[in-house]
Design an enzyme around this catalytic site. Structure first.
Site, PDB file in Angstrom:
ATOM      1  N   ARG A  61       8.510  77.707  52.038  1.00 33.16           N
ATOM      2  CA  ARG A  61       7.922  78.821  51.285  1.00 33.16           C
ATOM      3  C   ARG A  61       7.159  79.780  52.197  1.00 33.16           C
ATOM      4  NH1 ARG A  61       5.823  75.355  46.069  1.00 33.16           N
ATOM      5  NH2 ARG A  61       7.851  75.067  45.092  1.00 33.16           N
TER       6      ARG A  61
ATOM      7  N   ARG B 132       4.954  84.804  48.751  1.00 30.67           N
ATOM      8  CA  ARG B 132       3.783  84.253  48.064  1.00 30.67           C
ATOM      9  C   ARG B 132       2.473  84.529  48.785  1.00 30.67           C
ATOM     10  NH1 ARG B 132       4.403  78.974  44.723  1.00 30.67           N
ATOM     11  NH2 ARG B 132       3.856  77.897  46.619  1.00 30.67           N
TER      12      ARG B 132
ATOM     13  N   ARG C 274       7.740  92.432  45.765  1.00 29.95           N
ATOM     14  CA  ARG C 274       7.947  91.749  44.497  1.00 29.95           C
ATOM     15  C   ARG C 274       7.307  92.490  43.325  1.00 29.95           C
ATOM     16  NH1 ARG C 274       8.583  86.718  43.177  1.00 29.95           N
ATOM     17  NH2 ARG C 274       8.515  87.696  41.130  1.00 29.95           N
TER      18      ARG C 274
ATOM     19  N   ASP D 167      16.270  81.007  45.688  1.00 30.83           N
ATOM     20  CA  ASP D 167      15.646  80.022  44.807  1.00 30.83           C
ATOM     21  C   ASP D 167      16.708  78.994  44.468  1.00 30.83           C
ATOM     22  OD1 ASP D 167      13.032  79.694  42.941  1.00 30.83           O
ATOM     23  OD2 ASP D 167      14.818  78.947  41.905  1.00 30.83           O
TER      24      ASP D 167
ATOM     25  N   TYR E 172      16.038  70.461  35.829  1.00 27.88           N
ATOM     26  CA  TYR E 172      15.717  71.754  35.213  1.00 27.88           C
ATOM     27  C   TYR E 172      16.641  72.033  34.030  1.00 27.88           C
ATOM     28  CZ  TYR E 172      12.437  73.257  38.844  1.00 27.88           C
ATOM     29  OH  TYR E 172      11.353  73.370  39.663  1.00 27.88           O
TER      30      TYR E 172
END
Length: 354
Positions: free
Chosen positions: A30, A34, A43, A79, A154
Site C-alpha cells: 500500500r 493513502r 483520488r 485492487d 468478498y
C-alpha cells in the site's frame, strides 16, 4: 508478448532469488496511495474504480512512491477486486468500508453465473504495465492479484467480514459448490496475473488477506490446491512470486508449499506477529521472506520507528542464517493512511544504510 526487462543489479530480485543483494531491498505494501498527498489529490477527482481502469492514472499513482521514497520495487496500483469488476461482478469500493458486492454469491446457480475474465476487459491494466516498464528504469515492477480464497470471501459475504460465516458455511456445508467457486476464481486470478506478466511485470504477489481466518487443516483442504494452481500455472513466466496473508503464522509452511518448488524464486510474506527467524523454520528451504515491520511503528515517532526498523533488519539476518534464501524489508501489512510520508522516506534510507 513478453516485454520483460533484464535487471541484474536489482536488490529485490537478488534477495528473492537467494543471491546476496547490494543492499537490503525495501518496498511497502500500500505504498502507492493513502498516505501520499499527491495520491489524495488525484483520488479527489476519481473514484477508486475509475482510477484502477485508467492506464495513465495507474501509471502515475504507481510511480509516486518510487519518486518520493526511492523504494526498490513499485507495486502496480490496482485492487484485488478489479478482475471481478472487469468480469462483470456488480461491485464497488466504498470509502471506509471496502469492496461491497451488490448480489453476494451464495448458491450453486450464483457460482455458475460467474463469467471468466477476458483480457480485453483489463486492457488498461496491461497498458499501464507497458508504460511503467518504460518509466521505472532499474526499479522492479510487482504485479499482483487477490488469492482465490480472499476473493471468494468478498463474493460470498458481500463485503468485508469479521467472522466469514457465510464463506465457511459454504465451504463446510457445500464443498462441491465451494470448489466450483474456487476453480472459477483461480481461473480469473491466473488470467489477471498472466495479463500483467505478458505486459512485462518483473515479479508477482498473491494477496490472501483473509486466509488467517482458517485452521491449517481447513486451509489445506479448501484453499491450498487452488492457490497452488495459481503459482504452478504462472511458473513458466520465470519471475519471483510472493505469497502473503495476514494472521497466517500457522499457515506459513503450507503457503510456502503453494509458492515454492516450481523452479522460480519463491517468497513468503510475513506479518508483524511472527518473527522472521521463526518464519524461516516454518517455510520450505530456499524460500525468501518479506516483512515485517508493524505499520503502527511508523506512527510512534522517529526514535521508535528507527529502533523497530533496525530490529526487523537484524531479524531478517537471523532468518537468512536460519535458512531463508533472502530478506526483503516490508511492513507486516499495508501503510496506514495517517502515516507521515517523510517517515517512510527516512525508513527507506535507513534500511539501505544498514
Amino acid at each position: 508478448m513478453n516485454n520483460r526487462r533484464e535487471l541484474p543489479e536489482s536488490p529485490y530480485l537478488a534477495a528473492a532469488a537467494g543471491r546476496k543483494p547490494s543492499r537490503v531491498p525495501v518496498w511497502f505494501m500500500r505504498q502507492a496511495g493513502r498516505s501520499l498527498p499527491e495520491y489524495r489529490a488525484l483520488r479527489a477527482q476519481n473514484t477508486m474504480m475509475q482510477a484502477c481502469f485508467d492506464a495513465d492514472l495507474v501509471t502515475e499513482i504507481t510511480l509516486q512512491p518510487v519518486r518520493r521514497h526511492g523504494v526498490d520495487a513499485a507495486i502496480l496500483f490496482s485492487d484485488i477486486v478489479v478482475p471481478l469488476r472487469a468480469a462483470g461482478v456488480d461491485l464497488d469500493i466504498v470509502a471506509d468500508v471496502g469492496p461491497v458486492i451488490a448480489e453476494p454469491v451464495r448458491t450453486a446457480a450464483d457460482v455458475a453465473a460467474l463469467r471468466p475474465l477476458e483480457r480485453e476487459q483489463v486492457a488498461p491494466v496491461s497498458q499501464a504495465v507497458t508504460q511503467l516498464v518504460g518509466e521505472l528504469g532499474e526499479t522492479v515492477l510487482i504485479g499482483f492479484a487477490g488469492a482465490p480464497f480472499t476473493l471468494a470471501s468478498y463474493l460470498v459475504e458481500g463485503g468485508p467480514s469479521r467472522h466469514h460465516a457465510h464463506t465457511k458455511a459454504m465451504m463446510f456445508g457445500e464443498p462441491d459448490t465451494w470448489h466450483a467457486l474456487m476453480t472459477k476464481l483461480t481461473d480469473i486470478t491466473i488470467e489477471f496475473l498472466r495479463v500483467q506478466v505478458d505486459a512485462g511485470v518483473d515479479a508477482l504477489q498473491l494477496f490472501d488477506s483473509w486466509a488467517g481466518t482458517l485452521s491449517l487443516a481447513d486451509y489445506r483442504e479448501y484453499v491450498l490446491p487452488h492457490s497452488t494452481r495459481v503459482f504452478t500455472t504462472l511458473a513458466d513466466a520465470g519471475v519471483p512470486m510472493t505469497h502473503f496473508g495476514v494472521g497466517t503464522a500457522e499457515l506459513l509452511g503450507a503457503m510456502s508449499e503453494a509458492v515454492s518448488g516450481h523452479g522460480t524464486p519463491a517468497v513468503v510474506g510475513v506479518d508483524w506477529r511472527t518473527a522472521l527467524a521463526d518464519a524461516a523454520t516454518r517455510v520450505r528451504p530456499g524460500t525468501a521472506l518479506q516483512g515485517n515491520l508493524d505499520p503502527v511503528a511508523l506512527l510512534a515517532g522517529w526514535p521508535v520507528a528507527e529502533r523497530a526498523v533496525r530490529a526487523v533488519v537484524e531479524d531478517g539476518r537471523r532468518a537468512v542464517d536460519a535458512g531463508a534464501a533472502g530478506h526483503i524489508f516490508n511492513l507486516g501489512h499495508g501503510v496506514l493512511p495517517s502515516t507521515d510520508p517523510g517517515v517512510i522516506t527516512e525508513v527507506v534510507a535507513l534500511v539501505h544504510s544498514l
